[in-house]
Write a protein that holds these residues in place. Structure first.
Motif, PDB file in Angstrom:
ATOM      1  N   ASP A 166     -27.036  16.074   7.468  1.00 18.53           N
ATOM      2  CA  ASP A 166     -26.883  16.130   6.010  1.00 18.53           C
ATOM      3  C   ASP A 166     -25.978  15.009   5.512  1.00 18.53           C
ATOM      4  O   ASP A 166     -26.202  14.450   4.446  1.00 18.53           O
ATOM      5  CB  ASP A 166     -26.306  17.491   5.580  1.00 18.53           C
ATOM      6  CG  ASP A 166     -27.387  18.558   5.500  1.00 18.53           C
ATOM      7  OD1 ASP A 166     -28.591  18.202   5.558  1.00 18.53           O
ATOM      8  OD2 ASP A 166     -27.031  19.741   5.373  1.00 18.53           O
ATOM      9  N   ASP A 167     -24.963  14.694   6.302  1.00 18.89           N
ATOM     10  CA  ASP A 167     -24.051  13.619   5.894  1.00 18.89           C
ATOM     11  C   ASP A 167     -24.792  12.282   5.835  1.00 18.89           C
ATOM     12  O   ASP A 167     -24.604  11.499   4.901  1.00 18.89           O
ATOM     13  CB  ASP A 167     -22.876  13.547   6.880  1.00 18.89           C
ATOM     14  CG  ASP A 167     -21.744  12.662   6.370  1.00 18.89           C
ATOM     15  OD1 ASP A 167     -21.530  12.622   5.147  1.00 18.89           O
ATOM     16  OD2 ASP A 167     -21.083  12.014   7.187  1.00 18.89           O
ATOM     17  N   ALA A 170     -26.896  12.224   2.815  1.00 19.24           N
ATOM     18  CA  ALA A 170     -26.160  12.307   1.549  1.00 19.24           C
ATOM     19  C   ALA A 170     -25.514  10.990   1.160  1.00 19.24           C
ATOM     20  O   ALA A 170     -24.923  10.902   0.103  1.00 19.24           O
ATOM     21  CB  ALA A 170     -25.075  13.373   1.659  1.00 19.24           C
ATOM     22  N   LEU A 175     -23.979  14.424  -4.936  1.00 24.18           N
ATOM     23  CA  LEU A 175     -23.737  15.833  -4.624  1.00 24.18           C
ATOM     24  C   LEU A 175     -22.393  16.245  -5.211  1.00 24.18           C
ATOM     25  O   LEU A 175     -21.544  15.411  -5.504  1.00 24.18           O
ATOM     26  CB  LEU A 175     -23.703  16.047  -3.111  1.00 24.18           C
ATOM     27  CG  LEU A 175     -24.975  15.763  -2.311  1.00 24.18           C
ATOM     28  CD1 LEU A 175     -24.731  16.069  -0.845  1.00 24.18           C
ATOM     29  CD2 LEU A 175     -26.146  16.589  -2.815  1.00 24.18           C
ATOM     30  N   SER A 178     -18.907  21.310  -3.633  1.00 27.98           N
ATOM     31  CA  SER A 178     -19.255  22.421  -2.731  1.00 27.98           C
ATOM     32  C   SER A 178     -20.250  21.968  -1.659  1.00 27.98           C
ATOM     33  O   SER A 178     -20.173  22.391  -0.510  1.00 27.98           O
ATOM     34  CB  SER A 178     -19.767  23.631  -3.511  1.00 27.98           C
ATOM     35  OG  SER A 178     -20.883  23.251  -4.252  1.00 27.98           O
ATOM     36  N   GLN A 179     -21.176  21.056  -2.051  1.00 23.82           N
ATOM     37  CA  GLN A 179     -22.109  20.554  -1.021  1.00 23.82           C
ATOM     38  C   GLN A 179     -21.379  19.662  -0.010  1.00 23.82           C
ATOM     39  O   GLN A 179     -21.668  19.692   1.183  1.00 23.82           O
ATOM     40  CB  GLN A 179     -23.257  19.746  -1.656  1.00 23.82           C
ATOM     41  CG  GLN A 179     -24.243  20.597  -2.417  1.00 23.82           C
ATOM     42  CD  GLN A 179     -24.027  20.475  -3.920  1.00 23.82           C
ATOM     43  OE1 GLN A 179     -22.890  20.380  -4.381  1.00 23.82           O
ATOM     44  NE2 GLN A 179     -25.112  20.480  -4.664  1.00 23.82           N
ATOM     45  N   LEU A 180     -20.432  18.878  -0.511  1.00 24.58           N
ATOM     46  CA  LEU A 180     -19.664  18.021   0.405  1.00 24.58           C
ATOM     47  C   LEU A 180     -18.866  18.896   1.387  1.00 24.58           C
ATOM     48  O   LEU A 180     -18.816  18.626   2.588  1.00 24.58           O
ATOM     49  CB  LEU A 180     -18.724  17.104  -0.393  1.00 24.58           C
ATOM     50  CG  LEU A 180     -17.992  16.042   0.424  1.00 24.58           C
ATOM     51  CD1 LEU A 180     -18.967  15.076   1.093  1.00 24.58           C
ATOM     52  CD2 LEU A 180     -17.012  15.252  -0.451  1.00 24.58           C
ATOM     53  N   GLU A 181     -18.274  19.950   0.844  1.00 27.62           N
ATOM     54  CA  GLU A 181     -17.530  20.866   1.725  1.00 27.62           C
ATOM     55  C   GLU A 181     -18.462  21.513   2.746  1.00 27.62           C
ATOM     56  O   GLU A 181     -18.096  21.674   3.909  1.00 27.62           O
ATOM     57  CB  GLU A 181     -16.849  21.951   0.888  1.00 27.62           C
ATOM     58  CG  GLU A 181     -15.587  21.447   0.225  1.00 27.62           C
ATOM     59  CD  GLU A 181     -14.721  22.578  -0.314  1.00 27.62           C
ATOM     60  OE1 GLU A 181     -13.754  22.252  -1.005  1.00 27.62           O
ATOM     61  OE2 GLU A 181     -15.006  23.765  -0.047  1.00 27.62           O
ATOM     62  N   ALA A 182     -19.672  21.847   2.292  1.00 26.90           N
ATOM     63  CA  ALA A 182     -20.627  22.499   3.214  1.00 26.90           C
ATOM     64  C   ALA A 182     -20.985  21.553   4.361  1.00 26.90           C
ATOM     65  O   ALA A 182     -21.156  21.978   5.511  1.00 26.90           O
ATOM     66  CB  ALA A 182     -21.874  22.931   2.456  1.00 26.90           C
ATOM     67  N   ILE A 183     -21.084  20.267   4.074  1.00 27.66           N
ATOM     68  CA  ILE A 183     -21.355  19.275   5.135  1.00 27.66           C
ATOM     69  C   ILE A 183     -20.189  19.252   6.114  1.00 27.66           C
ATOM     70  O   ILE A 183     -20.362  19.339   7.328  1.00 27.66           O
ATOM     71  CB  ILE A 183     -21.577  17.876   4.520  1.00 27.66           C
ATOM     72  CG1 ILE A 183     -22.919  17.827   3.790  1.00 27.66           C
ATOM     73  CG2 ILE A 183     -21.489  16.784   5.601  1.00 27.66           C
ATOM     74  CD1 ILE A 183     -23.173  16.543   3.004  1.00 27.66           C
TER      75      ILE A 183
END
Ligand code: GRG
Length: 301
Positions: A166-167, A170, A175, A178-183
């Motif tokens: 995902d990183d 991305a 993004l 929250s999406q960055l944290e999820a990565i």
């Protein structure tokens, strides 16, 4: 190279200095490869694994195990296994197909020194070796099996590898936080969490203690990543031992890019406080983990 390099000789530093040599000696022993390993592959593996990394993850395994009443010797195979998976991920991350970096731990990255094919194989071998070490040297066998399962999950498609995928996708996307944290909970956080969990598991700690360690690891891991992003903006190549300003100049999604430096620092400090609170009720046995959290907040590499 001074691997800890903080201005004050903190409690964590004296612990780390005492344990780091033992970790390096064990990693050296596990990578002798007397039979059948081609010389260049052996050199590539040892070039990356024995390079002066901070050894934070194996230190976390040992600290967690010791906090739960185990000895460093008993936890050492698990500590080394985590460092092997971490190093494999760095070797593969540095490849031209991924982050394309020629410097790591103050040395030419594995593919820069040995070529891409050998670097891929060195990473593959490190990953396999991690599970061999757990299966052979963690005792009793049911604890070894549990360690293998936990590390495989943390290193797998739903954690480290998924977060990395995902990183990579991305990189130029837009993004939110929250999406960055999820990565990063998967890419960086999972390896911190599993380090703490393996320490607890080898010590045969209670579920309550393992859950406390897990909570500490999750908060520490995310804080570590935010600080890593800040160091990419603020650090220099000599201190970091890897290229600086890489993410920022490539337009990569980072915490400072999304939140600004001040808010990123505030969040990192908040997460470190949460990590410390998770182990606080434990008292004296968790003092090492408390000072390690402080080190992560103050680190400059
Ligand atoms: C290739 C599956 C796969 C994953 C790669 C490790 C990784 C995932 C990417 C490296 C890039 C990066 C900046 C990751 C986030 C933070 C991190 C893991 C930094 C390196 O860890 P340190 O600073 O390194 O603890 P040392 O060398 O001290 O062990």
């Amino acid at each position: 190279m001074d691997r800890m390099n903080v201005s004050e000789p903190s409690e964590f530093n004296s612990y780390a200095l005492a344990r780091r040599d033992a970790i390096d000696a064990a990693l050296d022993q596990y990578t002798q490869f007397h039979h059948g390993c081609p010389t260049h592959l052996r050199e590539a593996i040892r070039h990356s694994l024995l390079a002066p990394g901070k050894r934070l993850r194996p230190l976390l395994v040992l600290m967690a195990a010791e906090a739960c009443g185990s000895s460093p010797e008993q936890a050492m195979p698990a500590a080394c296994a985590v460092e092997m998976v971490h190093t494999y991920s760095l070797v593969h991350d540095d490849l031209p197909a991924m982050d394309d970096d020629d410097l790591r731990r103050g040395r030419p990255s594995c593919h820069a020194a040995f070529g891409e094919a050998t670097a891929i194989l060195a990473g593959d071998a490190l990953q396999a070796l991690a599970f061999e070490v757990l299966a052979k040297y963690v005792q009793p066998p049911q604890i070894a099996a549990r360690c293998c399962a936990e590390l495989a999950t943390a290193a797998g498609a739903e954690s480290l590898v998924g977060g990395q995928a995902d990183d990579l996708d991305a990189e130029f996307a837009t993004l939110g936080v929250s999406q960055l944290e999820a990565i990063h909970r998967r890419k960086t956080g999972a390896m911190f969490r599993v380090s703490l969990r393996l320490g607890g598991i080898v010590a045969q700690a209670s579920d309550e203690h393992i859950s406390r360690l897990d909570d500490y690891g999750a908060n520490l891991g995310l804080a570590f990543q935010i600080i890593d992003d800040l160091l990419d903006v603020e650090g220099d190549v000599k201190t970091l031992g890897k290229r600086a300003q890489k993410d920022s100049t490539r337009g990569k999604l980072t915490f400072p890019a999304l939140l600004g430096r001040e808010e990123s620092s505030r969040r990192a400090a908040e997460l470190i406080s949460a990590a410390r609170r998770a182990v606080e009720p434990w008292g004296e046995p968790a003092r090492g983990l408390d000072s390690l959290a402080h080190f992560v907040l103050e680190r400059n590499r």
